[in-house]
Design an enzyme around this catalytic site. Structure first.
Site, PDB file in Angstrom:
ATOM      1  N   SER A   1     -10.808 -25.799   6.923  1.00 42.81           N
ATOM      2  CA  SER A   1      -9.637 -26.674   7.019  1.00 42.81           C
ATOM      3  C   SER A   1     -10.063 -28.139   7.178  1.00 42.81           C
ATOM      4  O   SER A   1      -9.437 -29.036   6.609  1.00 42.81           O
ATOM      5  CB  SER A   1      -8.794 -26.284   8.236  1.00 42.81           C
ATOM      6  OG  SER A   1      -8.444 -24.931   8.188  1.00 42.81           O
TER       7      SER A   1
ATOM      8  N   GLY B   1      -5.228 -24.142   1.772  1.00 42.64           N
ATOM      9  CA  GLY B   1      -4.724 -24.857   2.948  1.00 42.64           C
ATOM     10  C   GLY B   1      -3.970 -23.843   3.783  1.00 42.64           C
ATOM     11  O   GLY B   1      -2.968 -23.280   3.333  1.00 42.64           O
TER      12      GLY B   1
ATOM     13  N   TYR C   1      -9.809 -38.012  -2.343  1.00 41.32           N
ATOM     14  CA  TYR C   1      -8.513 -38.414  -2.916  1.00 41.32           C
ATOM     15  C   TYR C   1      -8.227 -37.621  -4.195  1.00 41.32           C
ATOM     16  O   TYR C   1      -7.084 -37.258  -4.466  1.00 41.32           O
ATOM     17  CB  TYR C   1      -8.495 -39.928  -3.178  1.00 41.32           C
ATOM     18  CG  TYR C   1      -8.671 -40.700  -1.896  1.00 41.32           C
ATOM     19  CD1 TYR C   1      -7.629 -40.796  -0.977  1.00 41.32           C
ATOM     20  CD2 TYR C   1      -9.896 -41.279  -1.561  1.00 41.32           C
ATOM     21  CE1 TYR C   1      -7.790 -41.466   0.238  1.00 41.32           C
ATOM     22  CE2 TYR C   1     -10.063 -41.949  -0.362  1.00 41.32           C
ATOM     23  CZ  TYR C   1      -9.012 -42.040   0.535  1.00 41.32           C
ATOM     24  OH  TYR C   1      -9.184 -42.680   1.737  1.00 41.32           O
TER      25      TYR C   1
ATOM     26  N   GLU D   1      -2.225 -26.967  -6.993  1.00 43.72           N
ATOM     27  CA  GLU D   1      -2.920 -25.787  -6.458  1.00 43.72           C
ATOM     28  C   GLU D   1      -1.994 -25.006  -5.515  1.00 43.72           C
ATOM     29  O   GLU D   1      -1.887 -23.784  -5.591  1.00 43.72           O
ATOM     30  CB  GLU D   1      -4.183 -26.220  -5.702  1.00 43.72           C
ATOM     31  CG  GLU D   1      -4.858 -25.057  -5.006  1.00 43.72           C
ATOM     32  CD  GLU D   1      -6.160 -25.416  -4.309  1.00 43.72           C
ATOM     33  OE1 GLU D   1      -6.633 -26.556  -4.480  1.00 43.72           O
ATOM     34  OE2 GLU D   1      -6.685 -24.556  -3.590  1.00 43.72           O
TER      35      GLU D   1
ATOM     36  N   GLU E   1      -1.078 -23.051   8.973  1.00 45.52           N
ATOM     37  CA  GLU E   1      -1.036 -23.963  10.126  1.00 45.52           C
ATOM     38  C   GLU E   1      -1.262 -25.406   9.653  1.00 45.52           C
ATOM     39  O   GLU E   1      -0.590 -26.334  10.112  1.00 45.52           O
ATOM     40  CB  GLU E   1      -2.096 -23.574  11.170  1.00 45.52           C
ATOM     41  CG  GLU E   1      -1.821 -22.255  11.886  1.00 45.52           C
ATOM     42  CD  GLU E   1      -2.061 -21.024  11.002  1.00 45.52           C
ATOM     43  OE1 GLU E   1      -2.894 -21.100  10.084  1.00 45.52           O
ATOM     44  OE2 GLU E   1      -1.400 -19.988  11.236  1.00 45.52           O
TER      45      GLU E   1
ATOM     46  N   ILE F   1     -16.321 -18.584  -2.077  1.00 42.86           N
ATOM     47  CA  ILE F   1     -16.009 -19.230  -3.353  1.00 42.86           C
ATOM     48  C   ILE F   1     -15.553 -18.199  -4.396  1.00 42.86           C
ATOM     49  O   ILE F   1     -16.315 -17.315  -4.793  1.00 42.86           O
ATOM     50  CB  ILE F   1     -17.223 -20.052  -3.873  1.00 42.86           C
ATOM     51  CG1 ILE F   1     -17.684 -21.033  -2.787  1.00 42.86           C
ATOM     52  CG2 ILE F   1     -16.850 -20.774  -5.171  1.00 42.86           C
ATOM     53  CD1 ILE F   1     -16.601 -21.941  -2.208  1.00 42.86           C
TER      54      ILE F   1
ATOM     55  N   ILE G   1     -14.444 -23.656  -7.767  1.00 44.05           N
ATOM     56  CA  ILE G   1     -14.441 -24.895  -6.987  1.00 44.05           C
ATOM     57  C   ILE G   1     -15.000 -24.581  -5.606  1.00 44.05           C
ATOM     58  O   ILE G   1     -14.570 -23.624  -4.957  1.00 44.05           O
ATOM     59  CB  ILE G   1     -13.054 -25.558  -6.935  1.00 44.05           C
ATOM     60  CG1 ILE G   1     -13.138 -26.892  -6.171  1.00 44.05           C
ATOM     61  CG2 ILE G   1     -11.974 -24.653  -6.339  1.00 44.05           C
ATOM     62  CD1 ILE G   1     -12.025 -27.873  -6.499  1.00 44.05           C
TER      63      ILE G   1
END
Ligand SMILES: Cc1cc2nc3c(=O)[nH]c(=O)nc-3n(C[C@H](O)[C@H](O)[C@H](O)COP(=O)(O)OP(=O)(O)OC[C@H]3O[C@@H](n4cnc5c(N)ncnc54)[C@H](O)[C@@H]3O)c2cc1C
Length: 392
Positions: A143, A377, A246, A255, A380, A168, A134
């Site tokens: 971010s 993610g 979305y 994930e 922070e 990736i 992905i």
């Protein structure tokens, strides 16, 4: 706990696993003992998990076991994905590319793909013939995903894809990449212009950039990807145009839970191997586990590991019942990965000089664990999500 094994002392029992899950785990362990463990060091040296291993994992039914029967799968529940993740992570994070494929990328095709896309790709994803990746992150945007610059502009019955991606996972070996691109670069707000595409590696204009050298996860291939006027058929749009952001948000819960599973397994493994080590190593005529400092450190770590396990198990059960857990998963992502990251130098310290040697597994955990607070993610970003949910 007098007769308990080190492992039982370190890890709580996960009661939600049934006999069927246990059989799957046993079969997987047996398979990995033969097909992965003897070769893992070599793969770490070579910087790649070979395609032949992917094929073997697929042939033995361990990849994407959740895929429905109509596409050749067995429709296994999420716990089978958790087990695959746990067992691969236990050997080493370098095998994480298979988890990413099986538990994160292929679900996009299943959840947002057309019937034609599912029939075309899912069987190969399951057999290990198709390796997926992905591609969200770009050199200038990680971010802040809405600021990506890769574009996919409609051109008749195709989209012209241009841009560059970096970091990736499975980048070098992937046959199929879910690419995040802007179909409307002028959209306000920007995230409403984002769409997802299924890009096959032999599409003209698609190329791989550098295979990136990392401080850890050596056997996981991580690469740059380049798209220069790649003509992507409209039939390869994944999900709805303009709804890509979305779709990504919807899949992030799973994930992140899987990234937490990896961090928790790492914490449990570091604790287990350190307890074993301090029982054997002697100094001043005593096992070093008899020193109060060692005991207090390990008592604290075991407490944190237990808290993490309890939190994670609760999230897994709630995730399986379809609950929306954005705040709780963000909490677990930062806390459990931070706990594992902090444990690594403590466990290394308790191994003394041996902990600094490559032949001791704690040295690899020390390098590998640092990535979890960064990806899926950053921690922070997790805290910004929690703060928002607190109404701040
Ligand atoms: C080994 C590895 C594998 C990866 N695999 C993939 C993959 O398969 N696919 C993919 O698309 N990406 C992948 N990534 C990329 C990863 O998801 C990003 O690195 C991550 O999202 C962070 O983005 P960034 O590196 O651009 O950092 P930045 O976004 O530039 O952030 C830098 C620092 O600033 C902080 N920061 C940023 N915004 C805020 C804010 N609003 N408030 C407070 N602090 C903030 C961050 O937390 C971080 O500490 C991978 C990365 C690594 C290291």
């Amino acid at each position: 706990m007098k007769n308990a094994t080190v492992k039982e002392a370190a890890i709580s029992k996960q009661s939600y696993f049934t006999e069927e899950h246990q059989m799957f785990r046993d079969a997987l362990r047996k398979f990995l003992e033969k097909e992965a463990i003897p070769y893992f060091e070599q793969w770490e040296e070579e910087g790649l998990v070979p395609r032949s291993f992917w094929k073997k994992v697929g042939e033995n039914g361990f990849l994407c076991s959740w895929i429905g029967e109509e596409y050749g799968g067995i429709g296994a529940d999420f716990l089978f994905t958790v087990i695959l993740n746990e067992e691969l992570c236990r050997i080493g994070f370098g095998l994480g590319g298979l988890d990413l494929h099986s538990g994160i990328v292929v679900p996009y095709i299943n959840n947002f793909g057309t019937e034609e896309q599912k029939r075309r790709y899912l069987p190969g994803c399951m057999s290990g013939d198709i390796i997926t990746a992905i591609a969200m992150t770009e050199p200038g945007a990680g971010s802040d995903l809405a600021s990506i610059r890769t574009t996919a502009i409609k051109d008749g019955d195709s989209y012209l894809l241009n841009g560059q991606k970096t970091f990736i996972s499975n980048g070098i070996q992937s046959d199929l990449v879910v690419v995040v691109a802007k179909t409307n670069p002028k959209a306000v707000p920007a995230h409403k212009g984002i769409s997802l595409f299924l890009v096959e590696s032999d599409m003209p204009g698609f190329s791989r950039g550098r295979k990136l050298k990392k401080i850890g996860l050596h056997s996981q291939d991580t690469a740059e990807l380049v798209f220069e006027n790649v003509k992507v058929p409209a039939a390869n749009l994944l999900g709805e145009e303009g709804n890509g952001f979305y779709h990504l948000m919807k899949e992030l819960q799973q994930e992140r839970i899987l990234s937490v599973v990896g961090a928790q397994v790492a914490a449990e493994e570091m604790l287990r191997m350190t307890i074993e080590y301090v029982k054997e190593r002697e100094a001043f005529g005593l096992p070093i586990g008899k020193f109060q400092n060692t005991q207090f450190k390990l008592a604290e770590m075991a407490t944190h590991v237990q808290i993490g396990r309890t939190f994670l198990d609760d999230l897994i059960v709630k995730h399986m019942s379809g609950e929306e857990l954005q705040k709780e998963v963000s909490m677990a992502k930062w806390w459990i990965s931070d706990n594992a990251r902090k444990m690594a130098p403590e466990c290394m310290q308790l191994h003394g000089g041996y902990g600094y040697m490559e032949e001791y597994k704690i040295a690899r955990w020390y390098r590998d664990i640092a990535v979890v607070p960064i990806y899926a993610g950053s921690n922070e970003i997790m805290k910004t999500i929690i703060a928002k949910k607190l109404g701040l």
